[in-house]
Design a protein around this motif. Structure first.
Motif, PDB file in Angstrom:
ATOM      1  N   ALA A 190      -4.822   0.110 -43.672  1.00 60.27           N
ATOM      2  CA  ALA A 190      -4.716   0.333 -42.228  1.00 60.27           C
ATOM      3  C   ALA A 190      -4.246  -0.929 -41.513  1.00 60.27           C
ATOM      4  O   ALA A 190      -3.414  -0.873 -40.595  1.00 60.27           O
ATOM      5  N   ASP A 191      -4.756  -2.080 -41.936  1.00 60.52           N
ATOM      6  CA  ASP A 191      -4.314  -3.343 -41.332  1.00 60.52           C
ATOM      7  C   ASP A 191      -2.829  -3.592 -41.605  1.00 60.52           C
ATOM      8  O   ASP A 191      -2.093  -4.063 -40.727  1.00 60.52           O
ATOM      9  N   ALA A 192      -2.399  -3.304 -42.825  1.00 61.23           N
ATOM     10  CA  ALA A 192      -0.989  -3.517 -43.176  1.00 61.23           C
ATOM     11  C   ALA A 192      -0.078  -2.626 -42.335  1.00 61.23           C
ATOM     12  O   ALA A 192       0.977  -3.074 -41.845  1.00 61.23           O
ATOM     13  N   ARG A 193      -0.479  -1.373 -42.133  1.00 60.73           N
ATOM     14  CA  ARG A 193       0.333  -0.461 -41.319  1.00 60.73           C
ATOM     15  C   ARG A 193       0.383  -0.932 -39.863  1.00 60.73           C
ATOM     16  O   ARG A 193       1.422  -0.895 -39.218  1.00 60.73           O
ATOM     17  N   GLU A 194      -0.760  -1.402 -39.361  1.00 60.11           N
ATOM     18  CA  GLU A 194      -0.820  -1.838 -37.969  1.00 60.11           C
ATOM     19  C   GLU A 194       0.072  -3.051 -37.736  1.00 60.11           C
ATOM     20  O   GLU A 194       0.776  -3.146 -36.727  1.00 60.11           O
ATOM     21  N   LEU A 195       0.074  -4.004 -38.672  1.00 58.22           N
ATOM     22  CA  LEU A 195       0.892  -5.196 -38.517  1.00 58.22           C
ATOM     23  C   LEU A 195       2.382  -4.898 -38.651  1.00 58.22           C
ATOM     24  O   LEU A 195       3.209  -5.481 -37.956  1.00 58.22           O
ATOM     25  N   SER A 196       2.709  -3.975 -39.548  1.00 56.83           N
ATOM     26  CA  SER A 196       4.116  -3.650 -39.748  1.00 56.83           C
ATOM     27  C   SER A 196       4.695  -2.870 -38.574  1.00 56.83           C
ATOM     28  O   SER A 196       5.890  -2.941 -38.286  1.00 56.83           O
ATOM     29  N   GLY A 219      -2.491 -22.693 -38.586  1.00 56.07           N
ATOM     30  CA  GLY A 219      -2.116 -22.742 -39.996  1.00 56.07           C
ATOM     31  C   GLY A 219      -2.481 -21.483 -40.751  1.00 56.07           C
ATOM     32  O   GLY A 219      -2.594 -21.506 -41.974  1.00 56.07           O
ATOM     33  N   MET A 220      -2.678 -20.371 -40.050  1.00 54.58           N
ATOM     34  CA  MET A 220      -3.087 -19.130 -40.714  1.00 54.58           C
ATOM     35  C   MET A 220      -2.423 -17.957 -40.013  1.00 54.58           C
ATOM     36  O   MET A 220      -2.450 -17.853 -38.788  1.00 54.58           O
ATOM     37  N   SER A 221      -1.823 -17.065 -40.785  1.00 57.18           N
ATOM     38  CA  SER A 221      -1.171 -15.893 -40.209  1.00 57.18           C
ATOM     39  C   SER A 221      -2.206 -14.857 -39.813  1.00 57.18           C
ATOM     40  O   SER A 221      -3.367 -14.911 -40.238  1.00 57.18           O
ATOM     41  N   GLU A 222      -1.788 -13.906 -38.981  1.00 57.36           N
ATOM     42  CA  GLU A 222      -2.689 -12.830 -38.557  1.00 57.36           C
ATOM     43  C   GLU A 222      -3.140 -12.002 -39.748  1.00 57.36           C
ATOM     44  O   GLU A 222      -4.307 -11.598 -39.836  1.00 57.36           O
ATOM     45  N   ALA A 223      -2.205 -11.746 -40.682  1.00 57.95           N
ATOM     46  CA  ALA A 223      -2.557 -10.962 -41.868  1.00 57.95           C
ATOM     47  C   ALA A 223      -3.613 -11.683 -42.702  1.00 57.95           C
ATOM     48  O   ALA A 223      -4.568 -11.064 -43.207  1.00 57.95           O
TER      49      ALA A 223
END
Length: 495
Positions: free
Chosen positions: A98-104, A124-128
């Protein structure tokens, strides 16, 4: 062969009534496990409870405690933990997707998304990556909480019934041997009436503690109903698929369930205490011909008579449930009486116990100056500490004769200290080596010793508190613990 005891005397120690109760209860438990009835019950209850993380703790603790009342704590833990971890894994995987779909789908033209990415880049850290770490921390805590709730509730559930764990049976055996005129004070029904409410209290307080440690006390979330997001629905489908694989109830399951219910009913009604039971009316009018062990062996024998499949009657007399029965390692516990008897009457040179059980009890006579409830709390603390480093069977076998002689010396009802200390012997929560359920939970690799010690220390305090509350309230009324009984006026044997 070594000239220590006669064969007749040795066999008498193995074939006591309490040992027959143990064997009968063990065979019934094996039949329940063999036909997968325990797994069907567990999955059915979990499907009713739901898969919200807060409710999962309640569901797994309730099911594990109930099953542990009737089958071994180790078998219950070994069955429930894989189900728990499968559900957690599915919840985590679904949330990750679900997180991957939301970010994409956020899109690079979304100013909010770009601002979030910019702030994350500065850190120094991405949202993902941030979401992944938060998700891993969340489900690691849930996994730890579920592992601990399963192994702890297995130990707690075993205290609720006389056959739930071996120390309970050791207490009955020691009480009947040391005080033969106790008028069958401990029966299945009397034990259940005392220990089951105590088990429920321990379970509730344990759930509150584990909930606060790993999930937080959010009451709205804890008591919410239904599945609202995709993660909950997919995890629910995992359990539903496992339940579907079991198929419809087979003839063997129906027979085992029927005989199991019959066994429990016969145990409760044999000598309920507030009225004459069926055993008193039909068989025990002059002598005690029928005990709980008699009922257990009768039902166990029926498993070898009734076939596992309705159309056919296999040769050899035993059905599926009876054909796969193997002598478990725990039957070695039945010989404890023989060893104790041999040491009592034929102590080995060089290993003679310096003071006898009676002398050790008399040495504790100064405790008479302490109020009875204080004595009970102190002894419970001692036993609960000792059982962390040794098996609960060894702990009860060692302490109960000493406690019995001490109770006689200070004119205190023997059950007032023997009963709570027996239950405290099952409060082995702090170390992985303390009991088999702890070791199984620790073997999954998501727990550290400090996690178990931190959670287990508070649970030990909770257990000692609830047990002493029980023994000083309804326990005192049930067993008349306020007065020293006449049947306890015996001369303790000293080797």
């Amino acid at each position: 062969m070594m000239g220590i005891m006669k064969s007749t005397d040795v066999c008498m120690q193995y074939l006591k009534d309490i040992n027959m109760l143990f064997v009968g209860g063990l065979l019934v438990a094996l039949a329940v496990e063999n036909c997968n009835l325990h797994k069907r019950i567990a999955l059915r209850v979990l499907l009713i409870v739901g898969v919200r993380p807060a409710l999962l703790l309640i569901g797994f603790m309730s099911v594990t405690a109930f099953l542990s009342m009737w089958i071994s704590n180790t078998a219950t833990t070994a069955m429930m933990l894989p189900i728990a971890h499968a559900v957690v894994r599915q919840l985590s995987d679904t949330e990750a997707q679900a997180d991957a779909r939301e970010l994409s789908q956020a899109g690079l033209d979304n100013q909010t998304f770009e601002l979030s990415e910019a702030n994350s880049a500065e850190d120094g850290m991405s949202e993902a990556e941030r979401r992944r770490q938060a998700r891993e921390e969340k489900y690691t805590n849930l996994s730890k909480g579920l592992s601990l709730c399963v192994c702890y509730s297995a130990s707690i559930g075993g205290t609720a019934t006389l056959t739930g764990t071996t120390p309970n049976l050791i207490l009955k055996g020691q009480l009947d041997e040391i005080f033969p005129k106790n008028k069958d004070l401990i029966t299945f029904a009397s034990w259940f009436a005392f220990a089951f409410p105590n088990m429920l209290m321990m379970l509730v307080f344990s759930w509150l503690w584990l909930q606060s440690m790993y999930l937080g006390l959010n009451l709205r979330k804890s008591f919410g109903c239904g599945s609202k997001d995709a993660g909950d629905r997919e995890a629910y489908q995992v359990m539903k698929e496992e339940y579907r694989k079991l198929g419809n109830m087979r003839f063997a399951e129906i027979v085992v369930l029927t005989l199991f219910i019959l066994l429990v009913v016969l145990w409760f009604t044999r000598e309920p205490g507030f009225m004459p039971g069926w055993a008193t009316l039909l068989f025990n009018q002059t002598e005690t011909f029928v005990t709980d062990g008699t009922v257990a062996i009768l039902i166990a024998l029926l498993f070898f008579v009734i076939p596992s499949k309705m159309p056919t009657f296999p040769r050899g007399g035993s059905g599926e449930a009876g054909g796969k029965v193997k002598p478990p390692p725990c039957t070695a516990h039945l010989g404890g009486g023989a060893s104790a008897h041999a040491l009592e009457h034929h102590p080995a040179p060089g290993w003679r116990l310096r003071p006898g059980a009676g002398q050790r009890g008399n040495s504790l006579a100064p405790l008479q100056k302490i109020p009875p409830y204080g004595i009970s709390v102190l002894l419970c603390l001692l036993v609960a500490t000792f059982t962390e480093c040794s098996s609960n069977v060894a702990t009860t076998t060692l302490f109960l004769p000493i406690l019995a002689s001490m109770a006689v010396a200070i004119k205190l009802h023997p059950l007032y200290i023997m009963l709570p200390c027996t239950i405290c012997a099952s409060l082995a929560f702090m170390l992985p080596v303390a009991t088999a359920p702890n070791a199984i939970a620790f073997s999954y690799g998501n727990l550290k010793v400090v996690d178990m010690a931190k959670a287990g220390f508070i649970l030990n305090i909770i257990g000692i508190f609830t047990i002493n509350l029980a023994i000083n309230t309804w326990g005192a009324a049930m067993f008349d613990l306020s007065e020293f009984p006449t049947w306890a006026n015996v001369t303790m044997k000293v080797p």
